[in-house]
Design an enzyme around this catalytic site. Sequence first.
Site, PDB file in Angstrom:
ATOM      1  N   GLU A  65     -13.344   0.378   4.175  1.00 44.61           N
ATOM      2  CA  GLU A  65     -12.904   1.024   2.932  1.00 44.61           C
ATOM      3  C   GLU A  65     -14.049   1.212   1.944  1.00 44.61           C
ATOM      4  O   GLU A  65     -14.182   2.265   1.343  1.00 44.61           O
ATOM      5  CB  GLU A  65     -11.841   0.160   2.238  1.00 44.61           C
ATOM      6  CG  GLU A  65     -10.428   0.365   2.731  1.00 44.61           C
ATOM      7  CD  GLU A  65      -9.432  -0.440   1.918  1.00 44.61           C
ATOM      8  OE1 GLU A  65      -8.551   0.160   1.313  1.00 44.61           O
ATOM      9  OE2 GLU A  65      -9.537  -1.683   1.882  1.00 44.61           O
ATOM     10  N   GLU A  99      -8.425  -7.912   8.160  1.00 44.79           N
ATOM     11  CA  GLU A  99      -8.682  -7.705   6.736  1.00 44.79           C
ATOM     12  C   GLU A  99     -10.187  -7.511   6.494  1.00 44.79           C
ATOM     13  O   GLU A  99     -10.591  -6.658   5.698  1.00 44.79           O
ATOM     14  CB  GLU A  99      -8.134  -8.902   5.929  1.00 44.79           C
ATOM     15  CG  GLU A  99      -8.362  -8.841   4.436  1.00 44.79           C
ATOM     16  CD  GLU A  99      -7.698  -7.659   3.722  1.00 44.79           C
ATOM     17  OE1 GLU A  99      -6.949  -6.910   4.363  1.00 44.79           O
ATOM     18  OE2 GLU A  99      -7.949  -7.493   2.523  1.00 44.79           O
ATOM     19  N   CYS A 121      -2.165   9.748  -7.650  1.00 42.50           N
ATOM     20  CA  CYS A 121      -2.378  10.568  -8.842  1.00 42.50           C
ATOM     21  C   CYS A 121      -1.931   9.780 -10.071  1.00 42.50           C
ATOM     22  O   CYS A 121      -1.197   8.805  -9.980  1.00 42.50           O
ATOM     23  CB  CYS A 121      -1.626  11.892  -8.826  1.00 42.50           C
ATOM     24  SG  CYS A 121      -1.824  12.870  -7.351  1.00 42.50           S
ATOM     25  N   HIS A 148     -11.156  -6.912  27.912  1.00 41.62           N
ATOM     26  CA  HIS A 148     -10.243  -5.927  28.519  1.00 41.62           C
ATOM     27  C   HIS A 148     -10.596  -4.502  28.111  1.00 41.62           C
ATOM     28  O   HIS A 148      -9.766  -3.614  28.224  1.00 41.62           O
ATOM     29  CB  HIS A 148      -8.798  -6.260  28.145  1.00 41.62           C
ATOM     30  CG  HIS A 148      -8.345  -7.580  28.688  1.00 41.62           C
ATOM     31  ND1 HIS A 148      -8.172  -7.813  30.028  1.00 41.62           N
ATOM     32  CD2 HIS A 148      -8.091  -8.759  28.062  1.00 41.62           C
ATOM     33  CE1 HIS A 148      -7.802  -9.072  30.212  1.00 41.62           C
ATOM     34  NE2 HIS A 148      -7.751  -9.670  29.033  1.00 41.62           N
ATOM     35  N   TRP A 202      -5.005  13.108  -6.486  1.00 36.52           N
ATOM     36  CA  TRP A 202      -5.315  12.762  -5.092  1.00 36.52           C
ATOM     37  C   TRP A 202      -4.657  13.847  -4.260  1.00 36.52           C
ATOM     38  O   TRP A 202      -3.429  13.934  -4.207  1.00 36.52           O
ATOM     39  CB  TRP A 202      -4.745  11.381  -4.759  1.00 36.52           C
ATOM     40  CG  TRP A 202      -5.114  10.880  -3.397  1.00 36.52           C
ATOM     41  CD1 TRP A 202      -6.239  10.196  -3.045  1.00 36.52           C
ATOM     42  CD2 TRP A 202      -4.335  11.006  -2.197  1.00 36.52           C
ATOM     43  NE1 TRP A 202      -6.214   9.898  -1.699  1.00 36.52           N
ATOM     44  CE2 TRP A 202      -5.054  10.389  -1.159  1.00 36.52           C
ATOM     45  CE3 TRP A 202      -3.115  11.591  -1.902  1.00 36.52           C
ATOM     46  CZ2 TRP A 202      -4.593  10.324   0.144  1.00 36.52           C
ATOM     47  CZ3 TRP A 202      -2.642  11.541  -0.590  1.00 36.52           C
ATOM     48  CH2 TRP A 202      -3.373  10.905   0.423  1.00 36.52           C
ATOM     49  N   LYS A 239     -11.636  -4.135   4.822  1.00 31.76           N
ATOM     50  CA  LYS A 239     -12.434  -4.152   3.593  1.00 31.76           C
ATOM     51  C   LYS A 239     -13.755  -3.441   3.810  1.00 31.76           C
ATOM     52  O   LYS A 239     -14.170  -2.624   2.995  1.00 31.76           O
ATOM     53  CB  LYS A 239     -12.737  -5.599   3.144  1.00 31.76           C
ATOM     54  CG  LYS A 239     -11.632  -6.397   2.511  1.00 31.76           C
ATOM     55  CD  LYS A 239     -11.115  -5.886   1.216  1.00 31.76           C
ATOM     56  CE  LYS A 239      -9.981  -4.930   1.430  1.00 31.76           C
ATOM     57  NZ  LYS A 239      -8.652  -5.422   1.137  1.00 31.76           N
ATOM     58  N   ARG A 267      -5.922   5.677  -9.350  1.00 30.80           N
ATOM     59  CA  ARG A 267      -4.756   6.182  -8.619  1.00 30.80           C
ATOM     60  C   ARG A 267      -5.073   7.462  -7.852  1.00 30.80           C
ATOM     61  O   ARG A 267      -4.273   7.940  -7.052  1.00 30.80           O
ATOM     62  CB  ARG A 267      -3.633   6.491  -9.599  1.00 30.80           C
ATOM     63  CG  ARG A 267      -3.201   5.292 -10.365  1.00 30.80           C
ATOM     64  CD  ARG A 267      -1.972   4.737  -9.750  1.00 30.80           C
ATOM     65  NE  ARG A 267      -1.732   3.391 -10.172  1.00 30.80           N
ATOM     66  CZ  ARG A 267      -0.682   2.700  -9.799  1.00 30.80           C
ATOM     67  NH1 ARG A 267       0.199   3.222  -8.999  1.00 30.80           N
ATOM     68  NH2 ARG A 267      -0.515   1.477 -10.194  1.00 30.80           N
ATOM     69  N   ASN A 325       3.141  14.007  -9.569  1.00 32.50           N
ATOM     70  CA  ASN A 325       2.773  13.048  -8.521  1.00 32.50           C
ATOM     71  C   ASN A 325       3.837  13.154  -7.446  1.00 32.50           C
ATOM     72  O   ASN A 325       5.021  13.176  -7.779  1.00 32.50           O
ATOM     73  CB  ASN A 325       2.809  11.605  -9.032  1.00 32.50           C
ATOM     74  CG  ASN A 325       1.721  11.317 -10.024  1.00 32.50           C
ATOM     75  OD1 ASN A 325       0.852  12.145 -10.228  1.00 32.50           O
ATOM     76  ND2 ASN A 325       1.794  10.158 -10.642  1.00 32.50           N
ATOM     77  N   GLY A 326       3.440  13.116  -6.188  1.00 37.27           N
ATOM     78  CA  GLY A 326       4.429  13.178  -5.115  1.00 37.27           C
ATOM     79  C   GLY A 326       4.219  14.411  -4.261  1.00 37.27           C
ATOM     80  O   GLY A 326       3.175  15.064  -4.342  1.00 37.27           O
ATOM     81  N   LYS A 371      -5.195   3.966  -5.209  1.00 34.40           N
ATOM     82  CA  LYS A 371      -4.714   2.596  -5.294  1.00 34.40           C
ATOM     83  C   LYS A 371      -3.303   2.419  -4.755  1.00 34.40           C
ATOM     84  O   LYS A 371      -3.045   1.546  -3.950  1.00 34.40           O
ATOM     85  CB  LYS A 371      -4.787   2.120  -6.755  1.00 34.40           C
ATOM     86  CG  LYS A 371      -4.371   0.663  -6.961  1.00 34.40           C
ATOM     87  CD  LYS A 371      -5.310  -0.284  -6.253  1.00 34.40           C
ATOM     88  CE  LYS A 371      -4.976  -1.739  -6.482  1.00 34.40           C
ATOM     89  NZ  LYS A 371      -5.723  -2.593  -5.532  1.00 34.40           N
TER      90      LYS A 371
HETATM   91  C1  AGP Z   1      -6.207  -2.446   0.669  1.00 32.46           C
HETATM   92  O1  AGP Z   1      -7.539  -2.712   0.392  1.00 32.46           O
HETATM   93  C2  AGP Z   1      -5.820  -1.041   0.629  1.00 32.46           C
HETATM   94  N1  AGP Z   1      -6.306  -0.316  -0.460  1.00 32.46           N
HETATM   95  C3  AGP Z   1      -4.423  -0.675   1.101  1.00 32.46           C
HETATM   96  O2  AGP Z   1      -4.392  -0.962   2.467  1.00 32.46           O
HETATM   97  C4  AGP Z   1      -3.212  -1.329   0.403  1.00 32.46           C
HETATM   98  O3  AGP Z   1      -3.148  -2.687   0.713  1.00 32.46           O
HETATM   99  C5  AGP Z   1      -1.929  -0.612   0.856  1.00 32.46           C
HETATM  100  O4  AGP Z   1      -1.991   0.740   0.484  1.00 32.46           O
HETATM  101  C6  AGP Z   1      -0.656  -1.241   0.312  1.00 32.46           C
HETATM  102  O5  AGP Z   1      -0.607  -1.240  -1.067  1.00 32.46           O
HETATM  103  P1  AGP Z   1       0.448  -2.085  -1.868  1.00 32.46           P
HETATM  104  O6  AGP Z   1       0.141  -3.531  -1.672  1.00 32.46           O
HETATM  105  O7  AGP Z   1       0.312  -1.646  -3.277  1.00 32.46           O
HETATM  106  O8  AGP Z   1       1.810  -1.747  -1.303  1.00 32.46           O
END
Ligand code: AGP
Length: 605
Positions: free
Chosen positions: A487, A480, A2, A503, A73, A484, A27, A99-100, A600
Site C-alpha cells: 500500500e 498484514e 470521496c 508447493h 476518488w 502495508k 477519503r 459520493n457513491g 480511506k
Molecule cells: C488498510 O491499510 C486498508 N487501507 C484497507 O484494507 C482497509 O482496512 C479496508 O478498506 C477496510 O476498512 P474499514 O476498516 O474502514 O472497514
Amino acid sequence: MCGIVGYVGHQNAVPILVEGLHRLEYRGYDSAGLAVQRKHGIEIHKRQGKVREMEASLPKRFAGVVGVGHTRWATHGAPSDGNAHPQSDTSGRIAVVHNGIIENAHELRAQLEARGVVFASQTDTEVLAQLIAGVETDSLEDAVRSALRAITGTYGIAVMDARHPDQIVVARNGSPVILGIGDKEMFIASDASALVRHTQQAIYLDDGEIAVVEARGFRVTSLDALPSTKQPTTLQLVDDQMSKGSFSHFTMKEIYEQPDAVRGTLRGRLDRRFSTARLDGLNLPARDLLRFRRIKIIGCGSACISGFLGARMIERLSRIPCDAESAAEFRYRNPVIEDDTLYVAVSQSGETFDTLAAVEEIKRKGGAVVGIVNVVGSTIARACGRGVYLHAGPEIAVVSTKTFMSTLVAFVLLALHLGRMKDVSAGAGRRIIDALDQLPDALGSLIANQAQMTDLAKKYAHFANAYFVGRNEGYALAMEGALKLKEVSYLHAEAYPASELKHGPLALISPDTLTVVVIPSDDLFEKNVSTIEEIRARRGPVIALSHTATLPVAVDDVIVVPQLHELLDPLLMLVPLQQFAFRVAIERGCDIDQPRNLAKSVTVE
Ligand code: AGP
C-alpha cells in the site's frame, strides 16, 4: 470514498469548504472542486490533483455565503478537470457533489442523450445533475426527490440550484451525510472530521432521507416526502486529534499513537476480580453468548486480516470454532446464516460498503451480528446496534495502523470474555490481563526503536518483490505486513503460508526476492527454521521476525521482538512490519498518507 462539504450561512463559504476538503482529502484525492452561489448564478472551480492545487488556482473573487465542495476518488471517468465535482447540468443552473455510484447511469445517460442533452463529462454524477435540471417544479427538494426515484445505486449528495440560492439539498443512500448545526449557519460533511472545528452538534441522515438545509436550520423528509424527526448527536471528536502535530506523516503519528489507542480500547474493560473482560456493548449476557456454537468474522482488507488473527485467538481460548472471511466474498455467495452462529463485523471507519452490505444480509436472514468499529455512530455501528467500540481515536492516514492494533486488542478481550465462560482458568485469565496491562508500554519501547528499520529499508527498498511468510497467526500477520508494504511503498509484496512455499512459490525465490519470515518462539519454530533453510538454499535473502537473535539458521537480518504472552505475540510483531513499510516508502519517495488509487473508507462496491 470521496469527501463532501457544504456551508450555508453568513460567512464566506470558501475558506470553510477548502479547510473541510483538506480534512476529507484522505477519503479521495484525485481531483477537487467548489461551487458557490454568486449574484449572477452558481460559479464552479475544479481541478484534477490535490486540494492544495485546486486551492492555489482559485480566482481572487471566488466567494459566496452558500457553497459545496468535493474531493474525488474516481469511479465513472478518469481523474480530469472535467470529471471533477461539482458536476452541473448544461445550463449551469444546478451543481451536484456526490459520493457513491449510480448503477443505472449508462441507461439514464442514453435516455437523456436521446432527448438532446449533451454531456460534458463521463461521470454518473452529471447524469444526476441533468436529471434534476430536467424536472419541472419550483421546489429544489421535489426536483431532487424526483431525480433520485429514477436512479439505482448509492449516494451521498449535496445539490445547489441558482433558482434557490439560500438552500442546499442533501440526500443519503449508502454514503454518509452529516449536518452540523451552527449559530444561524449550517455545515454539511460526509465525515464528522470536517465538522468538529465548527460545531459539536450533528445530525446523521439515514438511508432514504433528504434534507433541505438553510442558514436558519434544516428539514428532513423521506424519499416518499414523509417528515423524519431527527435528534442532534454530540460529536466525540476533538479538533486537535485531526492534525499531524510534529510528525511528518499521519501514518507515523498513528504508529506512535498505538500505546494510547490500546489504552483507549482497554479502558474500563479489564475485570480483575473475575480475571475476564467486560464487554457491556455486546449486550449479550453469558446465557446468550454460550448458545453460539460458531463465530464468523467478516471485514475487508486489514479488517479482514485482523479477523483471521481474532479467529485464532477466540478459538484458542474459547474452543468455539471461529473463522474469518472477506465481507465482500461472504455477501456474494448467498451465505447460509445460522442462528447458532455469532457474526462479528469489523470496520474501523464503520462505512465500508461491502461490510455494511454483509451485515444487512446477515440481519435480513435473522442472524445475530455485533460490530467491532472505531468510528462512533458510523453506519455499520448503527446497523449492528451492539458490539465493541475501539476508542482508538481518529485514523487519518489511508493505511490502518493503530486501528488494526486496537482491533486485535478488542479480539483479545472478546477471546478472554468467551474463554472465561468456558475452560480458561482464573489464573490463565489473570496472566492475559497482566500482559495486556504491560502492552502499551511494551509497544511504546518498540516504536521508539526506529534505527534498525531505517537501515533495513535502505538495504531492501530497491527490491521489486517480497514474500511475507509465516504459519497460523504468523501467516495472518504476514498478510498484514505484505499489505502495508504494498500500500505505502508500491513494492510488490505477497503473503504466503510458510508451509505452502514448496508447493509453488519457491519457484520465484532467488537473490532478487526478499522473504520476511515470521518466526515466533512457538510450537512451529522448527518448521519455520526449515522454511528458512529452503529459502536460503535458493540464495533468497531473508529477514527473520523473531523472539530470539540467535536462530539456528543463517539469515541476512533478524528483527527481535519481546514477548509478553503468546496471545499478544502478533500485536508486538506487528510494529516492526508497520515501520518497515513506512521506512521503505520513505526511501522510495512515496505519498505515504495518501497512496495512489486508494481512499480511506471504501463506500462503493
Ligand atoms: C488498510 O491499510 C486498508 N487501507 C484497507 O484494507 C482497509 O482496512 C479496508 O478498506 C477496510 O476498512 P474499514 O476498516 O474502514 O472497514
